[in-house]
Scaffold this motif. Structure first.
Motif, PDB file in Angstrom:
ATOM      1  N   PHE A 141      41.849  38.877  44.791  1.00  0.00           N
ATOM      2  CA  PHE A 141      42.710  37.850  44.204  1.00  0.00           C
ATOM      3  C   PHE A 141      43.304  38.342  42.886  1.00  0.00           C
ATOM      4  O   PHE A 141      44.487  38.136  42.603  1.00  0.00           O
ATOM      5  CB  PHE A 141      41.920  36.561  43.978  1.00  0.00           C
ATOM      6  N   GLN A 142      42.481  39.007  42.074  1.00  0.00           N
ATOM      7  CA  GLN A 142      42.963  39.507  40.782  1.00  0.00           C
ATOM      8  C   GLN A 142      44.020  40.590  40.971  1.00  0.00           C
ATOM      9  O   GLN A 142      45.044  40.609  40.282  1.00  0.00           O
ATOM     10  CB  GLN A 142      41.770  40.034  39.974  1.00  0.00           C
ATOM     11  N   SER A 171      36.363  39.324  47.265  1.00  0.00           N
ATOM     12  CA  SER A 171      37.455  38.348  47.279  1.00  0.00           C
ATOM     13  C   SER A 171      38.020  38.124  45.889  1.00  0.00           C
ATOM     14  O   SER A 171      39.245  38.063  45.705  1.00  0.00           O
ATOM     15  CB  SER A 171      36.963  37.023  47.867  1.00  0.00           C
ATOM     16  N   ILE A 172      37.142  38.001  44.890  1.00  0.00           N
ATOM     17  CA  ILE A 172      37.613  37.771  43.521  1.00  0.00           C
ATOM     18  C   ILE A 172      38.446  38.955  43.038  1.00  0.00           C
ATOM     19  O   ILE A 172      39.504  38.781  42.409  1.00  0.00           O
ATOM     20  CB  ILE A 172      36.421  37.514  42.591  1.00  0.00           C
ATOM     21  N   TYR A 215      48.353  33.300  33.325  1.00  0.00           N
ATOM     22  CA  TYR A 215      46.956  33.487  33.730  1.00  0.00           C
ATOM     23  C   TYR A 215      46.079  32.282  33.399  1.00  0.00           C
ATOM     24  O   TYR A 215      44.921  32.249  33.795  1.00  0.00           O
ATOM     25  CB  TYR A 215      46.382  34.728  33.060  1.00  0.00           C
ATOM     26  N   GLU A 226      43.403  31.310  42.811  1.00  0.00           N
ATOM     27  CA  GLU A 226      42.346  31.707  43.753  1.00  0.00           C
ATOM     28  C   GLU A 226      41.251  32.488  43.042  1.00  0.00           C
ATOM     29  O   GLU A 226      40.051  32.321  43.340  1.00  0.00           O
ATOM     30  CB  GLU A 226      42.942  32.542  44.890  1.00  0.00           C
ATOM     31  N   MET A 227      41.637  33.360  42.109  1.00  0.00           N
ATOM     32  CA  MET A 227      40.646  34.116  41.346  1.00  0.00           C
ATOM     33  C   MET A 227      39.756  33.182  40.529  1.00  0.00           C
ATOM     34  O   MET A 227      38.528  33.312  40.529  1.00  0.00           O
ATOM     35  CB  MET A 227      41.353  35.106  40.420  1.00  0.00           C
ATOM     36  N   TRP A 228      40.382  32.206  39.837  1.00  0.00           N
ATOM     37  CA  TRP A 228      39.609  31.243  39.048  1.00  0.00           C
ATOM     38  C   TRP A 228      38.677  30.426  39.950  1.00  0.00           C
ATOM     39  O   TRP A 228      37.547  30.116  39.566  1.00  0.00           O
ATOM     40  CB  TRP A 228      40.554  30.308  38.294  1.00  0.00           C
TER      41      TRP A 228
END
Length: 268
Positions: A220-221, A216-217, A43, A228-230
């Motif tokens: 991604f998670q 979207s976040i 992560y 992508e989440m970051w």
């Protein structure tokens, strides 16, 4: 010679200012890079990978599908909260009787965290853009409203008497005396509300929606697309910094008179 010295001084001030702006962010990025490179955690993504993913994900049609609608949603809710909060704040600040009557109700609604209103708003308004705007307004209005009330209440009575003696009344009295005197606290409330608007924009897009930056976040998670989440989190931070910078410029223009008064008071 004088011109050269002046140019050197301006250059030095600019260099110092740039160092102050970017030194801490660069150090934090380097620290993050070192820790993520040494970490075995899946992560913890390196800044280089996040930057590459950022360009790939957000410099695409996602910018128009997710980012622009989210920013428009944020600005719409923020603008409505600013108009409602300032208007109600002026009315309640000018009338002690109305303020005393409304205070218990205001304290009750202010104590309710806006995120818990999502299920209620979904039932009353529906799962649509008005629900998201209503959620942003429900959280942003309070710092604007309360700061406006206090700003209007703190108008200098000597200035009020002076305006009365010179026959300054009506709209001119409101804009020249009341709003101008209360503007430092109104701007403070607007600054607080801006940060709240970003938070509530993300929260509003996490429920029963298929687009938006918050959606979207979360997607991604859930799909373990960690870079992508970051990148979405970094984009949120950049949006916040951009809006804050623009707000500071507006605030300086609005409060130019106030800064001049404070500077004159310091020189005395």
């Amino acid at each position: 010679m004088t011109l050269v010295i002046r140019t050197v001084r301006i250059t030095r001030r600019g260099a110092v200012r740039l160092t102050q702006l970017f030194l801490l962010p660069v150090l934090l990025i380097l620290l993050w890079w070192w820790y993520s490179s040494a970490s075995a955690s899946y992560y913890m993504t390196t800044p280089g990978e996040i930057a590459a993913t950022f360009v790939e994900v957000w410099f695409s049609e996602r910018f128009f599908v997710d980012v622009l609608p989210s920013v428009g949603l944020l600005l719409t809710g923020y603008a409505l909260a600013a108009v409602l909060g300032t208007t109600l704040g002026v009315v309640l600040g000018l009338s002690s009787r109305m303020r005393a009557t409304a205070e218990p109700v205001l304290e009750f609604f202010r104590a309710i965290p806006p995120p818990v209103l999502v299920p209620l708003l979904m039932l009353l308004v529906g799962v649509n853009t008005p629900m998201k705007v209503a959620l942003i307004v429900s959280g942003c209005i309070w710092p604007i409203l309360l700061n406006t009330i206090e700003g209007v209440r703190s108008v200098d009575p000597v200035l009020a008497d002076t305006c009365r003696c010179y026959g300054v009344r009506g709209r001119r009295w409101l804009t020249t005396l009341v709003l101008r005197s209360a503007s430092p606290q109104i701007m403070a409330g607007l600054r607080q509300a801006l940060a709240i608007a970003i938070i509530l924009m993300v929260i509003s897009e996490m429920f029963a929606t298929t687009s938006g930056l918050g959606f979207s976040i979360v997607q991604f998670q859930r799909s373990f697309a960690i870079p992508e989440m970051w990148s979405g989190i970094v984009l949120l931070g950049l949006i916040g910094v951009t809006l804050s910078t623009l707000f500071v410029q507006v605030e300086r223009r609005v409060l130019r008179w106030y800064d001049g008064v404070r500077a004159a008071a310091r020189d005395e």
